[in-house]
Design a protein around this motif. Sequence first.
Motif, PDB file in Angstrom:
ATOM      1  N   VAL A  43      35.360  44.722  50.686  1.00 13.06           N
ATOM      2  CA  VAL A  43      36.467  45.430  51.339  1.00 13.06           C
ATOM      3  C   VAL A  43      37.515  45.460  50.372  1.00 13.06           C
ATOM      4  O   VAL A  43      38.127  44.257  50.078  1.00 13.06           O
ATOM      5  N   PRO A  44      37.623  46.573  49.716  1.00 13.91           N
ATOM      6  CA  PRO A  44      38.770  46.517  48.388  1.00 13.91           C
ATOM      7  C   PRO A  44      40.086  46.057  48.742  1.00 13.91           C
ATOM      8  O   PRO A  44      40.670  45.046  48.039  1.00 13.91           O
ATOM      9  N   GLU A  45      40.664  46.189  49.905  1.00 14.90           N
ATOM     10  CA  GLU A  45      42.034  45.649  50.328  1.00 14.90           C
ATOM     11  C   GLU A  45      42.119  44.315  50.466  1.00 14.90           C
ATOM     12  O   GLU A  45      42.895  43.298  49.894  1.00 14.90           O
ATOM     13  N   LEU A  46      41.034  43.812  50.994  1.00 16.51           N
ATOM     14  CA  LEU A  46      40.827  42.353  51.486  1.00 16.51           C
ATOM     15  C   LEU A  46      40.393  41.650  49.957  1.00 16.51           C
ATOM     16  O   LEU A  46      41.261  40.514  49.714  1.00 16.51           O
ATOM     17  N   SER A  48      41.802  42.387  46.844  1.00 14.64           N
ATOM     18  CA  SER A  48      43.059  42.360  46.267  1.00 14.64           C
ATOM     19  C   SER A  48      43.853  41.112  46.895  1.00 14.64           C
ATOM     20  O   SER A  48      44.494  40.679  45.868  1.00 14.64           O
ATOM     21  N   ARG A  49      43.996  41.358  47.918  1.00 16.81           N
ATOM     22  CA  ARG A  49      44.781  40.281  48.639  1.00 16.81           C
ATOM     23  C   ARG A  49      44.309  39.039  48.241  1.00 16.81           C
ATOM     24  O   ARG A  49      45.262  38.029  47.959  1.00 16.81           O
ATOM     25  N   ASP A  50      43.082  38.791  48.447  1.00 17.26           N
ATOM     26  CA  ASP A  50      42.587  37.286  48.004  1.00 17.26           C
ATOM     27  C   ASP A  50      42.623  36.906  46.650  1.00 17.26           C
ATOM     28  O   ASP A  50      42.973  35.808  46.244  1.00 17.26           O
ATOM     29  N   HIS A  51      42.599  37.871  45.654  1.00 14.55           N
ATOM     30  CA  HIS A  51      42.910  37.616  44.306  1.00 14.55           C
ATOM     31  C   HIS A  51      44.310  36.992  44.142  1.00 14.55           C
ATOM     32  O   HIS A  51      44.506  36.005  43.448  1.00 14.55           O
ATOM     33  N   ILE A  52      45.201  37.734  44.853  1.00 14.83           N
ATOM     34  CA  ILE A  52      46.756  37.184  44.760  1.00 14.83           C
ATOM     35  C   ILE A  52      46.899  35.859  45.294  1.00 14.83           C
ATOM     36  O   ILE A  52      47.357  35.122  44.469  1.00 14.83           O
ATOM     37  N   ARG A  53      46.324  35.418  46.347  1.00 17.39           N
ATOM     38  CA  ARG A  53      46.295  34.018  46.912  1.00 17.39           C
ATOM     39  C   ARG A  53      45.664  32.922  45.843  1.00 17.39           C
ATOM     40  O   ARG A  53      45.990  31.982  45.803  1.00 17.39           O
ATOM     41  N   ARG A  54      44.367  33.376  45.216  1.00 19.31           N
ATOM     42  CA  ARG A  54      43.740  32.368  44.569  1.00 19.31           C
ATOM     43  C   ARG A  54      44.032  32.178  42.928  1.00 19.31           C
ATOM     44  O   ARG A  54      44.016  31.045  42.452  1.00 19.31           O
ATOM     45  N   LEU A  55      44.774  33.224  42.620  1.00 16.28           N
ATOM     46  CA  LEU A  55      45.069  33.049  40.891  1.00 16.28           C
ATOM     47  C   LEU A  55      45.972  31.873  40.401  1.00 16.28           C
ATOM     48  O   LEU A  55      45.418  31.116  39.613  1.00 16.28           O
ATOM     49  N   VAL A  56      46.865  31.572  41.202  1.00 14.07           N
ATOM     50  CA  VAL A  56      47.836  30.523  40.875  1.00 14.07           C
ATOM     51  C   VAL A  56      47.058  29.158  40.955  1.00 14.07           C
ATOM     52  O   VAL A  56      47.115  28.227  39.846  1.00 14.07           O
ATOM     53  N   PRO A  57      46.685  28.836  42.045  1.00 10.52           N
ATOM     54  CA  PRO A  57      45.766  27.585  42.216  1.00 10.52           C
ATOM     55  C   PRO A  57      44.493  27.376  41.293  1.00 10.52           C
ATOM     56  O   PRO A  57      44.195  26.437  40.799  1.00 10.52           O
ATOM     57  N   LEU A  58      44.111  28.569  41.135  1.00  7.28           N
ATOM     58  CA  LEU A  58      42.817  28.334  40.034  1.00  7.28           C
ATOM     59  C   LEU A  58      43.415  28.118  38.719  1.00  7.28           C
ATOM     60  O   LEU A  58      42.599  27.542  37.995  1.00  7.28           O
ATOM     61  N   GLY A  83      36.351  48.468  37.457  1.00 11.90           N
ATOM     62  CA  GLY A  83      36.334  47.518  38.739  1.00 11.90           C
ATOM     63  C   GLY A  83      37.006  48.235  39.804  1.00 11.90           C
ATOM     64  O   GLY A  83      37.456  49.204  39.773  1.00 11.90           O
ATOM     65  N   LEU A  84      37.218  47.560  40.758  1.00 14.56           N
ATOM     66  CA  LEU A  84      38.264  48.176  41.821  1.00 14.56           C
ATOM     67  C   LEU A  84      39.499  47.992  41.444  1.00 14.56           C
ATOM     68  O   LEU A  84      40.259  47.029  40.960  1.00 14.56           O
ATOM     69  N   GLY A  85      40.201  49.262  41.718  1.00 20.09           N
ATOM     70  CA  GLY A  85      41.633  49.262  41.053  1.00 20.09           C
ATOM     71  C   GLY A  85      42.568  48.327  41.634  1.00 20.09           C
ATOM     72  O   GLY A  85      43.341  47.838  40.721  1.00 20.09           O
ATOM     73  N   GLY A  86      42.648  47.994  42.909  1.00 23.31           N
ATOM     74  CA  GLY A  86      43.759  47.105  43.303  1.00 23.31           C
ATOM     75  C   GLY A  86      43.437  45.634  42.881  1.00 23.31           C
ATOM     76  O   GLY A  86      44.290  44.819  42.714  1.00 23.31           O
ATOM     77  N   ALA A  87      42.045  45.454  42.845  1.00 26.54           N
ATOM     78  CA  ALA A  87      41.578  44.136  42.316  1.00 26.54           C
ATOM     79  C   ALA A  87      42.269  43.779  40.855  1.00 26.54           C
ATOM     80  O   ALA A  87      42.571  42.882  40.470  1.00 26.54           O
ATOM     81  N   LEU A  88      41.919  45.170  40.221  1.00 25.87           N
ATOM     82  CA  LEU A  88      42.312  44.705  38.740  1.00 25.87           C
ATOM     83  C   LEU A  88      43.842  44.709  38.464  1.00 25.87           C
ATOM     84  O   LEU A  88      44.090  43.880  37.708  1.00 25.87           O
TER      85      LEU A  88
END
Length: 360
Positions: A43-46, A48-58, A83-88
């Motif tokens: 699900v592209p929207e989900l 994208s949102r999960d990338h935002i949550r994970r990038l700093v701690p990773l 890739g997926l526009g929002g995820a990118l």
Amino acid sequence: MLVLGIESSCDETGVALYDSEKGLIANQLHTQMAMHAEYGGVVPELASRDHIRRLVPLTHAALREAKVSYQQIDAIAYTQGPGLGGALLAGAAYTNALAFALNKPVLPVHHLEGHLLSPLLAKEQPEFPFVALLVSGGHTQFMAVRDFGDYELIGESVDDAAGEAFDKTGKLIGLPYPAGAILSQYAKLGHPDAFQFPRPMLHSHDLQMSFSGLKTAVLTAVEKTRATHHLSPQDTLPENIRNDICRCFQDAVVDVLVAKAKAALLQTGFRRLVVAGGVGANWKLREELSSLTVQTAPKRQPENIKTYFPPLDLCTDNGAMIAFAGAMRLVHGVQDAEKSGSFDVKPRWRLNEIVRDKMN
């Protein structure tokens, strides 16, 4: 040179650190597989949102793993596309904000170039030139690779890519997400001669491929099986038949890829093959391509081909391949680092276009 790599093109968030002298010194990855499994696909929207949550701690985890500080980073590479526009956008925005805060340059990287170069992170590394078979998600392509940044597209799928065909076929026979990976495991239990599935474009005399017709053949086999066993659309297939379909489908895809790989090697004259991307982890494909030979004339002895694969943990999307690709483009003078600030993403971006982009 120390490069931080950020990957966020689809459903994996990857952050890694590559040192041009020490090699890969940190590799952190979070997969969204469990989250998307509830919906039967990404699900592209989900995502994208999960990338935002994970990038700093990773990123923090990668720095701890490598025992380095933010200020020791020389440049930050990120996946610009495809890739997926929002995820990118999630990865690109994070990269540019971080680079601006640290006053570090950025390196936009092509996702498929990362996959293409990932076997160079293995202990046994290929030398240039080589033929690359990219079997990553929505892409199945053959590239003539002469050097860093010098890539020529010589063949590709004209409809469904191999990875798409695996996922769609797996879903067709009732397998849960990620259907393609599960299909390959069930294939180990099936009989190779149970079904006669077509090998599309096997004798097309070019390097183009097609897998949509194969998917249709599987659908026909499933419908006949349901009719024969008086099964409703909600009933699961008998395990033995399910396993046989998985095996015969997989063998058909692999037969096409192997035949086209031989043709690509003969066409280019190269004798090294690099296989990268998620489908590159498939056990049958690795088995067949690891013992590949080509014969240039009927009376000549077959020539052995040296085949290279990335480590299994680098077959899926990851930050390591992005950090490495960015570092190599800098080291070899293929690309200059850019100032952080305005940026764009390229959801649709052909790999061979990066050479033209650099020249223009």
